[in-house]
Design a protein around this motif. Structure first.
Motif, mmCIF file in Angstrom:
data_model
loop_
_atom_site.group_PDB
_atom_site.id
_atom_site.type_symbol
_atom_site.label_atom_id
_atom_site.label_comp_id
_atom_site.label_asym_id
_atom_site.label_seq_id
_atom_site.Cartn_x
_atom_site.Cartn_y
_atom_site.Cartn_z
ATOM 1 N N PRO A 8 0.762 -1.040 0.178
ATOM 2 C CA PRO A 8 0.189 -0.059 0.184
ATOM 3 C C PRO A 8 0.807 1.625 -0.168
ATOM 4 O O PRO A 8 1.443 1.535 0.604
ATOM 5 C CB PRO A 8 -0.948 -0.257 0.809
ATOM 6 C CG PRO A 8 -0.689 -1.605 1.683
ATOM 7 C CD PRO A 8 1.009 -1.772 1.031
ATOM 8 N N GLY A 9 0.443 1.896 -1.102
ATOM 9 C CA GLY A 9 1.738 3.513 -0.961
ATOM 10 C C GLY A 9 3.236 3.042 -1.336
ATOM 11 O O GLY A 9 3.960 3.847 -2.033
ATOM 12 N N LEU A 10 3.120 1.995 -1.569
ATOM 13 C CA LEU A 10 4.831 1.496 -2.561
ATOM 14 C C LEU A 10 3.855 0.856 -4.258
ATOM 15 O O LEU A 10 3.968 -0.614 -3.834
ATOM 16 C CB LEU A 10 6.047 1.060 -1.737
ATOM 17 C CG LEU A 10 6.189 0.970 -0.189
ATOM 18 C CD1 LEU A 10 6.507 0.270 0.904
ATOM 19 C CD2 LEU A 10 6.715 2.660 -0.500
ATOM 20 N N SER A 11 4.305 1.550 -5.099
ATOM 21 C CA SER A 11 4.622 0.385 -6.081
ATOM 22 C C SER A 11 5.889 1.015 -7.417
ATOM 23 O O SER A 11 6.124 -0.684 -7.971
ATOM 24 C CB SER A 11 3.495 0.551 -6.916
ATOM 25 O OG SER A 11 2.893 2.253 -6.942
ATOM 26 N N SER A 12 5.754 1.518 -7.421
ATOM 27 C CA SER A 12 6.933 1.982 -8.933
ATOM 28 C C SER A 12 8.256 1.929 -7.693
ATOM 29 O O SER A 12 8.529 1.746 -6.521
ATOM 30 C CB SER A 12 7.229 3.512 -8.565
ATOM 31 O OG SER A 12 7.759 4.328 -7.988
ATOM 32 N N VAL A 13 9.364 1.581 -8.243
ATOM 33 C CA VAL A 13 10.826 1.413 -8.168
ATOM 34 C C VAL A 13 11.305 2.742 -7.172
ATOM 35 O O VAL A 13 12.041 2.290 -6.526
ATOM 36 C CB VAL A 13 12.204 0.808 -9.910
ATOM 37 C CG1 VAL A 13 12.932 0.303 -8.684
ATOM 38 C CG2 VAL A 13 11.677 -0.334 -9.915
ATOM 39 N N ASP A 14 10.577 3.852 -7.699
ATOM 40 C CA ASP A 14 11.254 4.527 -7.460
ATOM 41 C C ASP A 14 11.099 4.771 -5.432
ATOM 42 O O ASP A 14 11.478 4.991 -4.350
ATOM 43 C CB ASP A 14 10.885 6.551 -8.305
ATOM 44 C CG ASP A 14 11.813 6.314 -8.656
ATOM 45 O OD1 ASP A 14 13.060 6.125 -9.012
ATOM 46 O OD2 ASP A 14 11.714 7.894 -9.484
ATOM 47 N N ASP A 15 9.414 4.067 -5.457
ATOM 48 C CA ASP A 15 8.618 4.466 -4.040
ATOM 49 C C ASP A 15 9.436 3.249 -3.115
ATOM 50 O O ASP A 15 10.259 3.539 -1.787
ATOM 51 C CB ASP A 15 7.197 3.649 -3.916
ATOM 52 C CG ASP A 15 6.388 4.169 -5.049
ATOM 53 O OD1 ASP A 15 6.549 5.696 -5.019
ATOM 54 O OD2 ASP A 15 5.611 3.881 -6.161
ATOM 55 N N TRP A 16 10.321 1.981 -3.555
ATOM 56 C CA TRP A 16 10.378 1.221 -3.189
ATOM 57 C C TRP A 16 11.599 1.540 -2.744
ATOM 58 O O TRP A 16 12.663 1.343 -1.732
ATOM 59 C CB TRP A 16 10.637 -0.387 -4.244
ATOM 60 C CG TRP A 16 9.912 -0.869 -3.882
ATOM 61 C CD1 TRP A 16 8.611 -1.157 -4.664
ATOM 62 C CD2 TRP A 16 8.968 -1.480 -2.551
ATOM 63 N NE1 TRP A 16 7.252 -1.205 -4.049
ATOM 64 C CE2 TRP A 16 7.584 -1.771 -2.891
ATOM 65 C CE3 TRP A 16 9.391 -1.767 -1.272
ATOM 66 C CZ2 TRP A 16 6.690 -2.262 -1.998
ATOM 67 C CZ3 TRP A 16 8.804 -2.210 -0.347
ATOM 68 C CH2 TRP A 16 7.027 -2.539 -0.763
ATOM 69 N N LEU A 64 17.494 -4.016 -3.997
ATOM 70 C CA LEU A 64 17.360 -2.400 -4.052
ATOM 71 C C LEU A 64 19.157 -1.898 -3.288
ATOM 72 O O LEU A 64 19.129 -0.897 -4.326
ATOM 73 C CB LEU A 64 16.250 -2.091 -3.215
ATOM 74 C CG LEU A 64 15.412 -2.344 -3.494
ATOM 75 C CD1 LEU A 64 14.279 -1.602 -1.853
ATOM 76 C CD2 LEU A 64 14.983 -0.975 -4.551
ATOM 77 N N GLY A 65 19.749 -2.373 -2.455
ATOM 78 C CA GLY A 65 20.906 -2.392 -1.436
ATOM 79 C C GLY A 65 22.343 -2.397 -2.906
ATOM 80 O O GLY A 65 22.103 -3.735 -3.745
ATOM 81 N N ASP A 66 22.663 -2.651 -2.028
ATOM 82 C CA ASP A 66 24.635 -2.811 -2.255
ATOM 83 C C ASP A 66 24.985 -3.961 -2.234
ATOM 84 O O ASP A 66 25.802 -4.502 -3.060
ATOM 85 C CB ASP A 66 25.186 -1.062 -2.620
ATOM 86 C CG ASP A 66 24.988 -0.332 -2.917
ATOM 87 O OD1 ASP A 66 24.222 -0.198 -4.490
ATOM 88 O OD2 ASP A 66 25.532 0.569 -2.690
ATOM 89 N N GLU A 67 24.877 -3.996 -1.016
ATOM 90 C CA GLU A 67 25.322 -6.061 -0.831
ATOM 91 C C GLU A 67 24.698 -7.524 -1.623
ATOM 92 O O GLU A 67 24.302 -7.146 -2.929
ATOM 93 C CB GLU A 67 24.637 -5.888 0.669
ATOM 94 C CG GLU A 67 24.303 -5.782 1.723
ATOM 95 C CD GLU A 67 23.655 -4.473 1.985
ATOM 96 O OE1 GLU A 67 23.064 -3.729 0.595
ATOM 97 O OE2 GLU A 67 23.164 -3.641 2.917
ATOM 98 N N GLN A 68 26.198 -7.383 -1.615
ATOM 99 C CA GLN A 68 26.506 -9.190 -2.831
ATOM 100 C C GLN A 68 25.811 -10.391 -2.409
ATOM 101 O O GLN A 68 25.594 -10.525 -2.808
ATOM 102 C CB GLN A 68 27.985 -9.131 -2.784
ATOM 103 C CG GLN A 68 28.809 -8.037 -3.083
ATOM 104 C CD GLN A 68 28.055 -7.338 -5.166
ATOM 105 O OE1 GLN A 68 28.169 -8.323 -5.786
ATOM 106 N NE2 GLN A 68 27.636 -6.500 -4.988
ATOM 107 N N SER A 69 25.470 -10.303 -1.422
ATOM 108 C CA SER A 69 24.506 -11.610 -0.529
ATOM 109 C C SER A 69 24.544 -11.449 0.511
ATOM 110 O O SER A 69 24.414 -9.859 1.067
ATOM 111 C CB SER A 69 26.086 -12.926 -0.352
ATOM 112 O OG SER A 69 26.230 -12.236 1.171
ATOM 113 N N LEU A 70 23.323 -12.351 0.349
ATOM 114 C CA LEU A 70 21.811 -12.335 1.061
ATOM 115 C C LEU A 70 21.931 -14.157 1.741
ATOM 116 O O LEU A 70 21.788 -14.857 1.061
ATOM 117 C CB LEU A 70 20.604 -11.937 1.119
ATOM 118 C CG LEU A 70 19.769 -12.272 1.267
ATOM 119 C CD1 LEU A 70 19.248 -11.147 2.763
ATOM 120 C CD2 LEU A 70 18.208 -12.673 0.532
#
Lengths: 82, 257
Positions: free
Chosen positions: B20-28, B237-243
């Protein structure tokens, strides 16, 4: 009763964009007409039972005929309520 | 990266997410930076190609699924889909249980839309998608089983097509909503703060973000599916190389390669 039934159909089936004037009493409710489907038929059957205390038994009645339009549905409910 | 790929490598061709309220990549991106979500936001609008008669059956969660998936698909594009959700439409089930308790008649519509594959069924109708569809309820394993299922489908379909083609793709859709207070969740970490859907189009070849999936034996406590879904979104979304995500000694690692 026709208008009351139309409002019941709109409310029970979440037809938000439709008003009672948009439903023709003699037009087909399912498929080509209003575009309702089999789940709607079950939902409408429940709503009618709750409001009019009329149970439509799919094994004993000709449900296709009863549900064919608002008019046929109203006639059936009137006949059962007497 | 076009090179041939090994066992558990895949490519994220594109992705979309919706809350809700977050849809575009910019929103995210904004959410990623601030971790904030506006409380009074409305559900996303869906394209007119999805009929109003079908849209009336969509819960907020289903709308988020459609909206996230729609961002990954071109018009008329169909492919196998793997859905993954810890709780599905559990809020609908609770409403029905309350109706039974109150002695009321059960809504057939609510019942049909409460089962775990309800959203998948609506999705297949809306998009005329008759390809393979799987709906996973993964428990402690979190988001990993859906990736494994998707990889299985990619390899199976790749075999039939004699090779790793770019058009051999699978859509992965993760979704969950906060469950009602009625259900005691403690001590489990399985509730996200807001409803969210994340869709990824994955393949074995073609352009996109190459990712390697491998097992991790690290002892971790990363929460279940609803929490892991957001962790994966932050990873995208972030720069981390692993999760790495895991629970009770069983875990998985995703690495950008």
């Amino acid at each position: 009763m026709e208008n009351e039934l139309k409002q019941l159909i709109i409310d029970a089936l979440d037809l938000e964009d439709i008003g009672i004037d948009d439903i023709d009493s003699d037009a087909a409710l399912f498929n080509d007409g209003l575009g309702l489907d089999s789940i709607d038929a079950l939902e409408l059957g429940l709503a009618i039972r709750k409001k009019y205390n009329v149970k439509i038994d799919a094994e004993k009645e000709d449900v296709v005929k009863i549900f064919s339009s608002v008019s046929t549905l109203a006639n059936y409910i009137r006949a059962q309520s007497i | 990266m076009q090179s041939m790929i090994k066992g558990s490598d895949f490519i994220v061709r594109n992705w979309g997410a919706s809350a809700p309220g977050l849809s575009s990549v910019d929103d995210w991106k904004n959410w990623y930076a601030t971790q904030r979500i506006s409380p009074d936001s409305k559900p996303p609008l869906l394209p007119n190609s999805i009929s109003k008669m079908l849209q009336r059956r969509l819960s907020l969660l289903a709308r988020l699924v459609f909206h996230a998936a729609g961002q990954c698909l071109d018009d008329g594009e169909i492919m196998p889909v793997v859905f993954s959700s810890a709780h599905g439409e559990i809020c609908k089930s609770l409403e029905m249980l309350k109706a039974i308790q109150a002695g009321e008649g059960l809504s057939p519509t609510a019942f049909s839309l409460s089962v775990h594959n309800a959203i998948a069924g609506l999705f297949s109708i809306a998009y005329s998608n008759s390809r393979e569809m799987t709906v996973i309820a993964p428990g402690l394993e979190g988001i990993a089983p859906a990736f494994i299922e998707a990889l299985g489908l990619l390899y199976e379909n790749g075999l039939h097509e004699k090779g790793l083609r770019e058009n051999n793709e699978v859509l992965l859709v993760f979704y969950d909503e906060p469950i009602a207070d009625f259900y005691p969740v403690a001590p489990f970490n399985l509730n996200a703060p807001f409803p969210c859907a994340l869709a990824l189009k994955v393949s074995l070849a073609g352009d996109g973000l190459p990712v390697r999936l491998s097992r991790s034996s690290e002892s971790r406590d990363d929460g279940e599916h609803p929490v892991q879904l957001l962790a994966f979104l932050r990873f995208l979304l972030g720069d981390e190389q692993s999760l790495t995500l895991g629970n009770q000694g069983r875990g998985w690692r995703w690495g950008k390669i």
